[in-house]
Write an enzyme that holds these catalytic residues in place. Structure first.
Site, mmCIF file in Angstrom:
data_model
loop_
_atom_site.group_PDB
_atom_site.id
_atom_site.type_symbol
_atom_site.label_atom_id
_atom_site.label_comp_id
_atom_site.label_asym_id
_atom_site.label_seq_id
_atom_site.Cartn_x
_atom_site.Cartn_y
_atom_site.Cartn_z
ATOM 1 N N TRP A 15 0.864 -1.175 0.062
ATOM 2 C CA TRP A 15 -0.028 -0.057 0.073
ATOM 3 C C TRP A 15 1.002 1.261 0.020
ATOM 4 O O TRP A 15 1.779 1.354 0.757
ATOM 5 C CB TRP A 15 -0.892 0.054 1.222
ATOM 6 C CG TRP A 15 -1.657 1.448 1.190
ATOM 7 C CD1 TRP A 15 -2.666 1.621 0.311
ATOM 8 C CD2 TRP A 15 -1.318 2.521 2.020
ATOM 9 N NE1 TRP A 15 -2.981 2.863 0.634
ATOM 10 C CE2 TRP A 15 -2.041 3.628 1.647
ATOM 11 C CE3 TRP A 15 -0.323 2.802 2.995
ATOM 12 C CZ2 TRP A 15 -2.149 4.882 2.328
ATOM 13 C CZ3 TRP A 15 -0.307 4.100 3.605
ATOM 14 C CH2 TRP A 15 -1.401 5.001 3.191
ATOM 15 N N GLU B 271 -3.039 -3.102 -2.813
ATOM 16 C CA GLU B 271 -4.262 -2.283 -2.109
ATOM 17 C C GLU B 271 -4.398 -0.937 -2.849
ATOM 18 O O GLU B 271 -3.639 -0.126 -2.599
ATOM 19 C CB GLU B 271 -3.785 -2.449 -0.517
ATOM 20 C CG GLU B 271 -4.990 -1.853 0.196
ATOM 21 C CD GLU B 271 -4.631 -1.724 1.756
ATOM 22 O OE1 GLU B 271 -3.373 -1.892 2.012
ATOM 23 O OE2 GLU B 271 -5.542 -1.342 2.523
ATOM 24 N N LYS C 297 -6.911 2.236 -2.862
ATOM 25 C CA LYS C 297 -7.672 3.430 -1.827
ATOM 26 C C LYS C 297 -8.207 4.500 -2.976
ATOM 27 O O LYS C 297 -7.978 4.752 -3.940
ATOM 28 C CB LYS C 297 -6.450 3.972 -1.137
ATOM 29 C CG LYS C 297 -7.082 4.811 0.142
ATOM 30 C CD LYS C 297 -6.070 5.028 1.030
ATOM 31 C CE LYS C 297 -6.682 6.037 2.184
ATOM 32 N NZ LYS C 297 -5.905 5.686 3.442
ATOM 33 N N ASP D 147 -9.710 -3.325 1.181
ATOM 34 C CA ASP D 147 -9.844 -2.642 2.541
ATOM 35 C C ASP D 147 -11.146 -2.127 2.717
ATOM 36 O O ASP D 147 -11.309 -0.944 1.815
ATOM 37 C CB ASP D 147 -8.505 -1.585 2.810
ATOM 38 C CG ASP D 147 -8.461 -1.148 4.114
ATOM 39 O OD1 ASP D 147 -9.656 -0.784 4.582
ATOM 40 O OD2 ASP D 147 -7.414 -0.969 4.804
ATOM 41 N N HIS E 299 -11.635 1.765 2.183
ATOM 42 C CA HIS E 299 -11.067 2.424 1.121
ATOM 43 C C HIS E 299 -12.069 2.692 -0.304
ATOM 44 O O HIS E 299 -11.428 2.891 -1.312
ATOM 45 C CB HIS E 299 -9.824 1.614 0.604
ATOM 46 C CG HIS E 299 -8.871 1.570 1.581
ATOM 47 N ND1 HIS E 299 -7.592 1.225 1.234
ATOM 48 C CD2 HIS E 299 -8.664 2.180 2.721
ATOM 49 C CE1 HIS E 299 -6.506 1.523 2.256
ATOM 50 N NE2 HIS E 299 -7.268 1.972 3.145
ATOM 51 N N HIS F 29 -8.534 -6.306 4.445
ATOM 52 C CA HIS F 29 -8.152 -5.468 5.429
ATOM 53 C C HIS F 29 -9.516 -5.123 6.263
ATOM 54 O O HIS F 29 -10.144 -4.291 5.473
ATOM 55 C CB HIS F 29 -7.377 -4.110 4.982
ATOM 56 C CG HIS F 29 -5.969 -4.499 4.802
ATOM 57 N ND1 HIS F 29 -4.984 -3.208 4.629
ATOM 58 C CD2 HIS F 29 -5.121 -5.723 5.067
ATOM 59 C CE1 HIS F 29 -3.754 -4.086 4.670
ATOM 60 N NE2 HIS F 29 -3.999 -5.313 5.088
ATOM 61 N N ASP G 62 -12.035 7.107 5.939
ATOM 62 C CA ASP G 62 -11.534 5.660 6.249
ATOM 63 C C ASP G 62 -10.612 6.113 7.438
ATOM 64 O O ASP G 62 -9.647 6.097 7.706
ATOM 65 C CB ASP G 62 -10.140 5.715 5.135
ATOM 66 C CG ASP G 62 -9.151 4.513 5.340
ATOM 67 O OD1 ASP G 62 -9.747 3.357 5.908
ATOM 68 O OD2 ASP G 62 -7.980 4.572 4.787
ATOM 69 N N ASP H 121 -10.464 3.971 10.094
ATOM 70 C CA ASP H 121 -9.688 2.749 10.931
ATOM 71 C C ASP H 121 -10.156 2.736 12.308
ATOM 72 O O ASP H 121 -9.807 2.562 13.190
ATOM 73 C CB ASP H 121 -8.382 3.136 10.703
ATOM 74 C CG ASP H 121 -7.839 2.666 9.585
ATOM 75 O OD1 ASP H 121 -7.966 1.492 9.217
ATOM 76 O OD2 ASP H 121 -7.598 3.532 8.444
ATOM 77 N N ASP I 3 -7.296 -4.260 9.798
ATOM 78 C CA ASP I 3 -6.721 -2.972 9.639
ATOM 79 C C ASP I 3 -7.269 -1.594 10.308
ATOM 80 O O ASP I 3 -8.100 -1.148 9.635
ATOM 81 C CB ASP I 3 -6.205 -2.829 8.228
ATOM 82 C CG ASP I 3 -5.349 -1.496 8.092
ATOM 83 O OD1 ASP I 3 -4.880 -1.334 9.021
ATOM 84 O OD2 ASP I 3 -5.337 -0.980 6.786
HETATM 85 C C1 RNT Z 1 -3.926 2.630 4.728
HETATM 86 C C2 RNT Z 1 -3.841 1.217 4.368
HETATM 87 C C3 RNT Z 1 -2.774 0.421 4.841
HETATM 88 C C4 RNT Z 1 -2.507 0.851 6.319
HETATM 89 C C5 RNT Z 1 -1.590 -0.170 6.904
HETATM 90 C C6 RNT Z 1 -0.806 0.266 8.204
HETATM 91 O O1 RNT Z 1 -4.918 3.244 4.099
HETATM 92 O O2 RNT Z 1 -5.133 0.648 4.813
HETATM 93 O O3 RNT Z 1 -3.126 -1.016 4.656
HETATM 94 O O4 RNT Z 1 -3.393 0.949 6.933
HETATM 95 O O5 RNT Z 1 -0.473 -0.715 6.099
HETATM 96 ZN ZN ZN Z 2 -5.410 -1.376 4.775
#
Ligand code: RNT
Ligand code: ZN
Length: 421
Positions: free
Chosen positions: A188, A229, A231, A262, A265, A289, A297, A299, A329
């Protein structure tokens, strides 16, 4: 909770599910196949061990909160991971980022890292009989400060990151070799731009070029599995992200690598669950993720919500468990980090259990017969079935705390370990 009560509730639950032609004992053995990769960065807010007191810097991702007890050393992180694993039923893996090596107090730049910096982790995992997944770290570094890494127009910077990722893949392959289970290496990068760029094409060409250079080195699939990955946007990359979903999906399909989904994303109304069977028509394997995005995003800790349930259901319904690598994640520093860790991991496990408890054949039959009322009614009915009793029994069977017992356990760890840091 009393053992006898858990067992009794389980027997009753089994009878109810048997009426729907769901074999609960079989569900529990299926559940054992679900292997969650634990993202080490939930224990230390994505800081890493490159230098003392390192913090997440840039890349459009952010940790908020200052709950005490963050892991500041590798020993603390390992103790936290052991604690987390002791509270989870089923199997886990460890998901490491390149900034978590054992650098012995020296500043080893990213283009210089070697297997030796991760041998301690490999040995640690070997003892626990678990696999390790790995990630290059293309953020929190001066060369990532202007927002471009693998797509940088500065050749020195681009080359630096290509070298870093190449080394990370080599390290991942060695982890896979030593541990006897392939390491999933995920790329990523934060590359993107705050305002509308003019040369999107030029940037994407550079990213493709860098990836081609990186993947020119081949490793046996039994040691390393590569994933990329995408986004939609990040803070500071609102207008465009170089590695978009379209970019990576095409790249993965063409080059026979995996794609990482993810669920933070994408546009908030897009469902990752819907993407599973779409992607799997043209890519062989996926990496997930799992997270909970709040408005962006963000988290947040994954919970047992509709989004996660749909993802699990789509994997189970498509019989694609062997094609999906499951990772977490998220990073939240506003609550006990170990608690956050366990909540999210258990939520994902529960979602898979919920999905496994579905009478898929019956539902598909309704669908094929155009019986849409019956399909919907059954799906609603399943929400009130005693899956909690099955979950409790699964925890009991795995010798991990049942019900709210894990809360007390974490409170104790907070008092005895975390608050003393
Ligand atoms: C960031 C991505 C990525 C990170 C990690 C720490 O938007 O989701 O995967 O969160 O690699
Ligand atoms: Zn991620």
């Amino acid at each position: 909770m009393k053992k006898a009560a858990i067992e009794k509730a389980y027997q009753l639950a089994k009878e109810q599910y048997a009426e729907l032609e769901v074999d609960v004992d079989k569900v529990l053995s299926e559940l054992d196949k679900i292997n969650i990769s634990l993202h080490c960065w939930q224990t230390d807010d994505v800081g890493g061990f490159e230098k003392p007191g390192a913090e997440l810097g840039g890349g459009g991702i952010q940790v908020t909160g200052n709950f005490p007890g963050k892991a500041k050393t590798i020993e603390q992180m390992r103790s936290d991971l052991d604690k987390v694993m002791s509270l989870l039923p089923g199997k886990q893996r460890l998901n490491l980022h390149a900034i978590y090596g054992e650098f012995g107090g020296k500043l080893i730049d990213r283009d210089k890292i070697e297997v030796e910096h991760f041998q301690g982790w490999i040995d640690w995992a070997k003892k626990r009989k678990i696999g390790i997944d790995f990630n290059c770290t293309c953020f929190s570094h001066p060369y990532a400060d202007d927002g471009f890494t693998l797509s940088s127009k500065n050749e020195k910077i681009r080359k630096f990151w290509v070298e870093h990722v190449k080394r990370c893949r080599a390290i991942g392959a060695e982890m896979g070799k030593q541990l006897g289970t392939p390491s999933v290496h995920n790329i990523w990068i934060p590359d993107g731009s705050k305002d509308n760029p003019v040369d999107r094409n030029g940037l994407r060409k550079l990213l493709k070029k860098s990836l081609d250079e990186i993947f020119a080195v081949k490793y046996p699939q039994k040691y390393l599995k590569d994933s990329v990955e995408a986004k939609l946007f990040g803070i500071g990359s609102e207008a465009m992200v170089v590695g978009s979903h379209d970019f990576y999906l095409g790249y993965a399909a063409k080059n026979n690598i995996m794609i990482t989904l993810d669920n933070g994303h994408f546009h908030p109304t897009e469902q990752i669950g819907d993407k599973i069977s779409s992607c799997l028509q043209n890519v062989d394997e996926l990496l997930l993720h799992l997270t909970r995005g709040l408005r962006w995003d963000s988290d947040h800790v994954a919970t047992f919500n509709d989004e996660i349930i749909l993802i699990a259901q789509e994997i189970i319904r498509a019989k694609a468990l062997n094609k999906v690598n499951i990772g977490l994640d998220y990073f939240d520093a506003s609550l006990n980090r170990i608690g956050a860790y366990v909540i999210g991991a258990r939520a994902v496990q529960m979602a898979f259990m919920f999905a496994l408890l579905e009478p898929v054949k019956t539902l598909v039959k309704f669908e094929e017969q155009g019986k849409n009322f019956e399909r919907l009614a059954f799906l609603e009915l399943l929400k009130t079935k005693p899956f909690g009793a099955v979950w409790d029994y699964y925890c009991l069977q795995n010798n991990v705390p049942v019900g709210q017992e894990y809360i007390e356990d974490i409170q104790k760890y907070e008092k005895e370990v975390l608050l003393k840091r």
